[in-house]
Design a protein around this motif. Sequence first.
Motif, PDB file in Angstrom:
ATOM      1  N   ALA A   1      45.786  14.516 -87.087  1.00 49.17           N
ATOM      2  CA  ALA A   1      45.602  15.894 -86.641  1.00 49.17           C
ATOM      3  C   ALA A   1      46.867  16.724 -86.811  1.00 49.17           C
ATOM      4  O   ALA A   1      46.924  17.850 -86.358  1.00 49.17           O
ATOM      5  CB  ALA A   1      45.185  15.895 -85.168  1.00 49.17           C
ATOM      6  N   HIS A   2      47.864  16.160 -87.468  1.00 51.32           N
ATOM      7  CA  HIS A   2      49.104  16.880 -87.686  1.00 51.32           C
ATOM      8  C   HIS A   2      48.927  17.920 -88.786  1.00 51.32           C
ATOM      9  O   HIS A   2      47.963  17.883 -89.553  1.00 51.32           O
ATOM     10  CB  HIS A   2      50.237  15.915 -88.061  1.00 51.32           C
ATOM     11  CG  HIS A   2      49.911  15.094 -89.260  1.00 51.32           C
ATOM     12  ND1 HIS A   2      50.126  15.525 -90.546  1.00 51.32           N
ATOM     13  CD2 HIS A   2      49.351  13.869 -89.358  1.00 51.32           C
ATOM     14  CE1 HIS A   2      49.718  14.596 -91.385  1.00 51.32           C
ATOM     15  NE2 HIS A   2      49.240  13.586 -90.690  1.00 51.32           N
ATOM     16  N   MET A   3      49.850  18.818 -88.851  1.00 52.86           N
ATOM     17  CA  MET A   3      49.789  19.867 -89.858  1.00 52.86           C
ATOM     18  C   MET A   3      50.113  19.272 -91.230  1.00 52.86           C
ATOM     19  O   MET A   3      51.107  18.561 -91.379  1.00 52.86           O
ATOM     20  CB  MET A   3      50.804  20.958 -89.521  1.00 52.86           C
ATOM     21  CG  MET A   3      50.505  22.268 -90.157  1.00 52.86           C
ATOM     22  SD  MET A   3      51.521  23.580 -89.453  1.00 52.86           S
ATOM     23  CE  MET A   3      53.069  23.244 -90.225  1.00 52.86           C
ATOM     24  N   ALA A   4      49.292  19.531 -92.201  1.00 54.36           N
ATOM     25  CA  ALA A   4      49.519  19.033 -93.552  1.00 54.36           C
ATOM     26  C   ALA A   4      49.093  20.104 -94.547  1.00 54.36           C
ATOM     27  O   ALA A   4      48.055  20.738 -94.380  1.00 54.36           O
ATOM     28  CB  ALA A   4      48.729  17.752 -93.790  1.00 54.36           C
ATOM     29  N   VAL A   5      49.905  20.292 -95.547  1.00 51.05           N
ATOM     30  CA  VAL A   5      49.582  21.250 -96.599  1.00 51.05           C
ATOM     31  C   VAL A   5      49.191  20.434 -97.828  1.00 51.05           C
ATOM     32  O   VAL A   5      50.023  19.789 -98.446  1.00 51.05           O
ATOM     33  CB  VAL A   5      50.783  22.178 -96.900  1.00 51.05           C
ATOM     34  CG1 VAL A   5      50.429  23.161 -97.992  1.00 51.05           C
ATOM     35  CG2 VAL A   5      51.224  22.891 -95.641  1.00 51.05           C
ATOM     36  N   ASN A   6      47.916  20.457 -98.140  1.00 54.24           N
ATOM     37  CA  ASN A   6      47.382  19.634 -99.225  1.00 54.24           C
ATOM     38  C   ASN A   6      47.087  20.426-100.487  1.00 54.24           C
ATOM     39  O   ASN A   6      46.515  19.885-101.424  1.00 54.24           O
ATOM     40  CB  ASN A   6      46.106  18.940 -98.765  1.00 54.24           C
ATOM     41  CG  ASN A   6      46.352  18.012 -97.613  1.00 54.24           C
ATOM     42  OD1 ASN A   6      47.423  17.448 -97.485  1.00 54.24           O
ATOM     43  ND2 ASN A   6      45.359  17.867 -96.760  1.00 54.24           N
ATOM     44  N   MET A   7      47.451  21.688-100.508  1.00 51.51           N
ATOM     45  CA  MET A   7      47.094  22.538-101.634  1.00 51.51           C
ATOM     46  C   MET A   7      47.579  21.951-102.964  1.00 51.51           C
ATOM     47  O   MET A   7      46.817  21.878-103.926  1.00 51.51           O
ATOM     48  CB  MET A   7      47.686  23.939-101.439  1.00 51.51           C
ATOM     49  CG  MET A   7      47.307  24.917-102.521  1.00 51.51           C
ATOM     50  SD  MET A   7      47.995  26.550-102.229  1.00 51.51           S
ATOM     51  CE  MET A   7      49.735  26.239-102.317  1.00 51.51           C
ATOM     52  N   ALA A   8      48.816  21.513-103.014  1.00 52.96           N
ATOM     53  CA  ALA A   8      49.365  20.991-104.275  1.00 52.96           C
ATOM     54  C   ALA A   8      48.822  19.602-104.586  1.00 52.96           C
ATOM     55  O   ALA A   8      48.438  19.323-105.726  1.00 52.96           O
ATOM     56  CB  ALA A   8      50.888  20.965-104.219  1.00 52.96           C
ATOM     57  N   THR A   9      48.770  18.724-103.579  1.00 55.78           N
ATOM     58  CA  THR A   9      48.330  17.354-103.853  1.00 55.78           C
ATOM     59  C   THR A   9      46.843  17.271-104.167  1.00 55.78           C
ATOM     60  O   THR A   9      46.427  16.380-104.901  1.00 55.78           O
ATOM     61  CB  THR A   9      48.659  16.436-102.660  1.00 55.78           C
ATOM     62  OG1 THR A   9      48.064  16.968-101.481  1.00 55.78           O
ATOM     63  CG2 THR A   9      50.156  16.292-102.476  1.00 55.78           C
TER      64      THR A   9
END
Length: 175
Positions: free
Chosen positions: A72-80
Amino acid sequence: MKNTILRFNDAVYRLCIAVAGLSMLTMALIIPWGIFARYVLGSGSSWPEPVAILLMVVFTFFGAAASYRAGAHMAVNMATDRMPPALRQGAAILVQILMAVVCLFMAVKGWKLCANTWNQFLGEMPGLRVGVSYLPIPVGGVLTLLFVLEKLFLGDQSHRRVVRFDLVEESEGAA
């Protein structure tokens, strides 16, 4: 062996949630008392604000560890998300290694901070050592490192149901 580690981590995860929740509950009870004492009784208590700040630190580091394990942590997956699967898997491993480095930094430097400030006392609460107020930093670092290593070596556990110990022991005894 894997099941034993997962059960241990489940217990640590539940403990993190309990400590974070108890910290939040206690803050929710302390803050109104401080307001009541100041505005209704006419004499403000000196302890509610520093205690609430300490509890917020405890909530933050224990809650962050639990949040990491729960995914539930903040993650930025846009690039991956746009990477090919092999590269995406390599990036995920790199992220876990970098998270482990951050957790080690928190644990080592946090412990040094606690040791260096152990002989100082908080001005608002003379009975409490400054080192104790920094203790959630290294403890949170170690707890999060435990969950990072779990994710690195045993995979993501955020979608797995956390089983209570008493249910596991009953089912193991019945088999």
